[in-house]
Structure formats: C-alpha cells, structure tokens
Design a protein around this motif. Structure first.
Motif, PDB file in Angstrom:
ATOM      1  N   ARG A  38       0.829  -1.212   0.000  1.00 17.93           N
ATOM      2  CA  ARG A  38       0.000   0.000   0.000  1.00 17.93           C
ATOM      3  C   ARG A  38       0.864   1.263   0.000  1.00 17.93           C
ATOM      4  N   CYS A  39       2.109   1.170   0.505  1.00 15.73           N
ATOM      5  CA  CYS A  39       3.012   2.327   0.562  1.00 15.73           C
ATOM      6  C   CYS A  39       4.020   2.341  -0.589  1.00 15.73           C
ATOM      7  N   ARG A  40       4.047   1.298  -1.379  1.00 17.76           N
ATOM      8  CA  ARG A  40       5.037   1.150  -2.451  1.00 17.76           C
ATOM      9  C   ARG A  40       4.850   2.196  -3.550  1.00 17.76           C
ATOM     10  N   GLY A  41       5.966   2.754  -3.992  1.00 16.95           N
ATOM     11  CA  GLY A  41       5.959   3.631  -5.145  1.00 16.95           C
ATOM     12  C   GLY A  41       5.446   5.036  -4.899  1.00 16.95           C
ATOM     13  N   LEU A  42       5.210   5.396  -3.671  1.00 21.10           N
ATOM     14  CA  LEU A  42       4.683   6.728  -3.370  1.00 21.10           C
ATOM     15  C   LEU A  42       5.813   7.685  -2.993  1.00 21.10           C
ATOM     16  N   SER A  43       5.646   8.938  -3.349  1.00 18.87           N
ATOM     17  CA  SER A  43       6.616   9.976  -3.007  1.00 18.87           C
ATOM     18  C   SER A  43       6.472  10.354  -1.533  1.00 18.87           C
ATOM     19  N   ASP A  44       7.432  11.128  -1.042  1.00 22.92           N
ATOM     20  CA  ASP A  44       7.355  11.618   0.337  1.00 22.92           C
ATOM     21  C   ASP A  44       6.060  12.386   0.558  1.00 22.92           C
ATOM     22  N   GLU A  45       5.712  13.240  -0.393  1.00 20.38           N
ATOM     23  CA  GLU A  45       4.493  14.049  -0.271  1.00 20.38           C
ATOM     24  C   GLU A  45       3.247  13.172  -0.248  1.00 20.38           C
ATOM     25  N   GLN A  46       3.223  12.146  -1.079  1.00 19.30           N
ATOM     26  CA  GLN A  46       2.064  11.255  -1.103  1.00 19.30           C
ATOM     27  C   GLN A  46       1.933  10.490   0.212  1.00 19.30           C
ATOM     28  N   LEU A  47       3.063  10.068   0.785  1.00 21.44           N
ATOM     29  CA  LEU A  47       3.017   9.369   2.070  1.00 21.44           C
ATOM     30  C   LEU A  47       2.492  10.274   3.183  1.00 21.44           C
ATOM     31  N   ARG A  48       2.635  11.582   3.011  1.00 26.10           N
ATOM     32  CA  ARG A  48       2.171  12.542   4.021  1.00 26.10           C
ATOM     33  C   ARG A  48       0.728  13.004   3.792  1.00 26.10           C
ATOM     34  N   ALA A  49       0.118  12.555   2.715  1.00 27.56           N
ATOM     35  CA  ALA A  49      -1.235  13.006   2.363  1.00 27.56           C
ATOM     36  C   ALA A  49      -2.248  12.521   3.392  1.00 27.56           C
ATOM     37  N   ARG A  50      -3.212  13.392   3.670  1.00 26.03           N
ATOM     38  CA  ARG A  50      -4.278  13.079   4.633  1.00 26.03           C
ATOM     39  C   ARG A  50      -5.601  12.948   3.901  1.00 26.03           C
ATOM     40  N   LEU A  51      -6.481  12.195   4.481  1.00 29.82           N
ATOM     41  CA  LEU A  51      -7.837  12.035   3.981  1.00 29.82           C
ATOM     42  C   LEU A  51      -8.758  12.569   5.075  1.00 29.82           C
ATOM     43  N   ALA A  52      -9.332  13.743   4.830  1.00 30.02           N
ATOM     44  CA  ALA A  52     -10.177  14.387   5.838  1.00 30.02           C
ATOM     45  C   ALA A  52     -11.323  13.454   6.232  1.00 30.02           C
ATOM     46  N   PRO A  53     -11.691  13.438   7.488  1.00 30.89           N
ATOM     47  CA  PRO A  53     -11.317  14.341   8.566  1.00 30.89           C
ATOM     48  C   PRO A  53     -10.139  13.840   9.406  1.00 30.89           C
ATOM     49  N   ALA A  59       2.642   7.723   5.972  1.00 28.44           N
ATOM     50  CA  ALA A  59       3.909   7.938   6.671  1.00 28.44           C
ATOM     51  C   ALA A  59       3.742   7.607   8.152  1.00 28.44           C
ATOM     52  N   GLY A  60       2.682   8.111   8.754  1.00 31.30           N
ATOM     53  CA  GLY A  60       2.413   7.826  10.155  1.00 31.30           C
ATOM     54  C   GLY A  60       2.171   6.353  10.409  1.00 31.30           C
ATOM     55  N   LEU A  61       1.477   5.697   9.498  1.00 31.34           N
ATOM     56  CA  LEU A  61       1.245   4.257   9.652  1.00 31.34           C
ATOM     57  C   LEU A  61       2.563   3.491   9.645  1.00 31.34           C
ATOM     58  N   LEU A  62       3.457   3.829   8.722  1.00 33.31           N
ATOM     59  CA  LEU A  62       4.755   3.144   8.673  1.00 33.31           C
ATOM     60  C   LEU A  62       5.519   3.304   9.987  1.00 33.31           C
ATOM     61  N   LYS A  63       5.554   4.529  10.504  1.00 36.21           N
ATOM     62  CA  LYS A  63       6.323   4.761  11.726  1.00 36.21           C
ATOM     63  C   LYS A  63       5.616   4.165  12.944  1.00 36.21           C
ATOM     64  N   HIS A  64       4.301   4.261  12.980  1.00 37.28           N
ATOM     65  CA  HIS A  64       3.555   3.664  14.089  1.00 37.28           C
ATOM     66  C   HIS A  64       3.764   2.156  14.125  1.00 37.28           C
ATOM     67  N   GLY A 168      -6.553  -1.607   6.538  1.00 39.86           N
ATOM     68  CA  GLY A 168      -7.813  -1.031   6.064  1.00 39.86           C
ATOM     69  C   GLY A 168      -7.692   0.476   5.919  1.00 39.86           C
ATOM     70  N   HIS A 169      -7.034   1.114   6.900  1.00 41.13           N
ATOM     71  CA  HIS A 169      -6.773   2.553   6.790  1.00 41.13           C
ATOM     72  C   HIS A 169      -5.890   2.836   5.582  1.00 41.13           C
ATOM     73  N   ALA A 170      -4.857   2.009   5.413  1.00 46.72           N
ATOM     74  CA  ALA A 170      -3.919   2.207   4.298  1.00 46.72           C
ATOM     75  C   ALA A 170      -4.628   2.090   2.954  1.00 46.72           C
ATOM     76  N   ASP A 171      -5.583   1.173   2.851  1.00 45.71           N
ATOM     77  CA  ASP A 171      -6.351   1.036   1.605  1.00 45.71           C
ATOM     78  C   ASP A 171      -7.085   2.331   1.275  1.00 45.71           C
ATOM     79  N   LEU A 172      -7.748   2.904   2.272  1.00 48.16           N
ATOM     80  CA  LEU A 172      -8.489   4.147   2.042  1.00 48.16           C
ATOM     81  C   LEU A 172      -7.556   5.306   1.693  1.00 48.16           C
ATOM     82  N   LEU A 173      -6.452   5.420   2.419  1.00 48.50           N
ATOM     83  CA  LEU A 173      -5.500   6.492   2.144  1.00 48.50           C
ATOM     84  C   LEU A 173      -4.912   6.354   0.746  1.00 48.50           C
ATOM     85  N   ARG A 174      -4.519   5.142   0.378  1.00 48.00           N
ATOM     86  CA  ARG A 174      -3.910   4.934  -0.938  1.00 48.00           C
ATOM     87  C   ARG A 174      -4.906   5.252  -2.049  1.00 48.00           C
ATOM     88  N   GLU A 175      -6.131   4.828  -1.896  1.00 51.19           N
ATOM     89  CA  GLU A 175      -7.135   5.121  -2.924  1.00 51.19           C
ATOM     90  C   GLU A 175      -7.346   6.628  -3.065  1.00 51.19           C
TER      91      GLU A 175
END
Length: 183
Positions: A38-53, A59-64, A168-175
């Motif tokens: 789910r994190c493969r191939g994404l840029s730093d900015e994409q890993l930092r992207a949030r899905l409101a709210p 990025a946080g998921l990887l470190k957590h 499951g969170h990663a799926d939503l964020l990646r989409e």
C-alpha cells in the motif's frame, strides 16, 4: 508444508497446512507485505497526504507500525531496551509522536525504519521458537507494567490484528492518493 505462493502484489500467501507457529508467522508476514504494498511507489508528499477528517497518513502508519513491532517484540517478548529512534522520542511532549514526527521523515527513511524493525521482530520470534515451538508460543512475557503476561502466541495474533486494522486505513488512504485500490 507447501511452497510459499507469492500473489500478484508480491505478498507471501499464508500457508494452508502449517503448524501453529508457521501459520502465525505467515499470516503476520502477509499483513506486513500488505502494508509495504500500500506504501510502495509513493513519493514523500504522497506518504504525508491526509484524507479528511483524519490526520492519519501512510507515513504515520509506517512509523507507528515500526514502533509497534519494536514495542511488542523487542521490549515485551525479548525484554530488551527499545532501540533508536524510540529512545529519543518525545512521547512526553507528544503522545502521538510516531504519527506526527513521521511527517518530517523521508519515505526512504520510514521504509528503512519499518523494515529494520520487522527484521528485528522476526529474529526475536525465531529465537523464541528455536527448539520447541509450542513452548515458545506459550511463553509468557511481562507487559502493561507487569500487570499482565501475554504469550508470544498472543503477541503474534495481536500484531496480525493491528496490521489488519491499519491496512484497512492504508487502503483508504492509498485510494485517495492515486486511485489504487486494494482487495
């Protein structure tokens, strides 16, 4: 036991005919590989992207999950001190430090940290299971300030649950980032 089957995303399928230890290890490795995918191939900015709210990010998921690996396997199971970067983490100032500080890290650094923690966890599990796997799975380890003693079996099942929930969170964020969907 059958050979490992790798799916189209590069994940090792859990074995169908393994003993308990092998089944637990392969389910956990499948969940770990799902996060990696789910994190493969994404840029730093994409890993930092949030899905409101939510403020959650990949990025946080990887470190957590890197912290979760070290907490449960290094600290609880192996009874070893937490390694860096957790020793210098500012959890007193920010209880969500692993989530918030991840926004300052590079994707390469986060992937490397997570991978290192996973490998350290695998080594702990192998050491615990060396010899008599059944006894290793049942061995109790102190947790919660000595208030409880989970077995290695419990820790491994908990990690499967932790990864499955966060995947499951990663799926939503990646989409939301690029439209790529999971299964």
């Amino acid at each position: 036991m059958t050979d490992v089957i790798i799916d189209e995303q590069g994940r090792p399928e859990p074995v169908l005919d393994g003993d308990e230890a092998t089944t637990l290890r392969t389910f956990l490795d499948y969940q770990r590989a799902t996060l990696e995918w789910r994190c493969r191939g994404l840029s730093d900015e994409q890993l930092r992207a949030r899905l409101a709210p939510t403020s959650m990010t990949l990025a946080g998921l990887l470190k957590h999950l890197a912290w979760v690996e070290d907490h449960w396997f290094t600290s609880v199971v192996a009874r070893s001190p937490m390694p860096a970067p957790w020793t210098s983490a500012r959890f007193d100032d920010d209880p969500d430090w692993e989530w918030t500080s991840a926004l300052e890290d590079t994707g390469e650094g986060l992937r490397s940290l997570w991978s290192t923690c996973v490998e350290r966890s695998r080594a702990v599990v192998e050491a615990e299971l060396a010899g008599d796997a059944d006894a290793g799975l049942a061995a109790a380890h102190p947790a919660w300030g000595g208030q409880g003693y989970p077995s290695l079996r419990w820790v491994m099942v908990h990690l499967v649950e932790e990864y499955a929930r966060h995947n499951g969170h990663a799926d939503l964020l990646r989409e939301a980032i690029d439209g790529e969907t999971g299964e």
